[in-house]
Design a protein around this motif. Structure first.
Motif, short mmCIF file in Angstrom:
data_model
loop_
_atom_site.label_atom_id
_atom_site.label_comp_id
_atom_site.label_asym_id
_atom_site.label_seq_id
_atom_site.Cartn_x
_atom_site.Cartn_y
_atom_site.Cartn_z
N ARG A 25 54.46 43.47 38.56
CA ARG A 25 54.80 42.55 39.65
C ARG A 25 55.57 43.38 40.65
O ARG A 25 56.31 44.28 40.26
CB ARG A 25 55.63 41.39 39.12
CG ARG A 25 54.80 40.54 38.19
CD ARG A 25 55.58 39.46 37.53
NE ARG A 25 54.70 38.84 36.54
CZ ARG A 25 54.79 37.60 36.18
NH1 ARG A 25 55.71 36.83 36.70
NH2 ARG A 25 53.97 37.11 35.29
N THR A 58 57.52 35.22 41.07
CA THR A 58 58.33 34.90 39.91
C THR A 58 59.71 35.50 40.12
O THR A 58 59.83 36.66 40.51
CB THR A 58 57.70 35.48 38.62
OG1 THR A 58 56.36 35.04 38.53
CG2 THR A 58 58.47 35.07 37.39
N LYS A 59 60.75 34.70 39.88
CA LYS A 59 62.12 35.18 40.04
C LYS A 59 62.61 35.81 38.74
O LYS A 59 62.07 35.58 37.68
CB LYS A 59 63.03 34.03 40.45
CG LYS A 59 62.69 33.47 41.81
CD LYS A 59 63.61 32.34 42.19
CE LYS A 59 63.20 31.82 43.56
NZ LYS A 59 64.04 30.74 44.03
N GLY A 63 60.56 39.70 37.61
CA GLY A 63 59.83 38.94 38.62
C GLY A 63 59.22 39.81 39.69
O GLY A 63 59.25 41.03 39.65
#
Length: 146
Positions: A25, A58-59, A63
């Motif tokens: 990511r 996405t945190k 993420g």
């Protein structure tokens, strides 16, 4: 032909898709560096792409931005329409509002062929297709000067 925003959006999607394929990511800085774009500008584009559901975010410590399998099948035409509208697919070469089949400008017929070819190419090209070509090393997204 495409706005700078649309160009960066497509490049960012391709880059993010490549990283997603590798199980990563990516953050804004990674994308900006990976596609050679200004960080502040790409941050806004990435946020907009999340809102438009072209990307997921996405945190947390693991993420970042990534693409779903469904998003990999998006055609470039879908992305262009979201960022630049339909003008590239049906606009006049000379920018005349009244240009049409009944009232053609001097470039109407030649430009119509170019527009139709561009439309077909953008509609038949997906993000996944471009990522696959990049992985085969037949294309490049950013030249490496190493």
């Amino acid at each position: 032909m495409l706005s700078k925003t649309c160009e960066y959006a497509i490049r960012a999607l391709i880059y993010t898709a490549q990283q997603t394929n590798e199980g990563h990511r990516v953050g804004v800085k990674d994308v900006a560096k990976g596609i050679d774009s200004p960080e502040y500008f790409i941050a806004k584009i990435l946020q907009e792409m999340v809102r438009k559901n072209f990307l997921q975010s996405t945190k947390g410590p693991t993420g970042g931005f990534h693409l779903s399998e469904e998003n990999l099948s998006n055609s470039l035409a879908v992305i262009v329409r979201q960022f630049d509208g339909d003008k590239i697919f049906n606009g006049c070469a000379l920018g005349l509002k009244q240009c049409s089949e009944k009232n053609p400008c001097p470039l109407h017929n030649q430009f119509k062929e170019i527009r139709n070819g561009l439309k077909n190419m953008l509609e038949s090209t997906t993000i996944k297709m471009l990522v696959d070509k990049l992985e085969s090393k037949k294309l490049f997204l950013k030249l490496s000067l190493e």
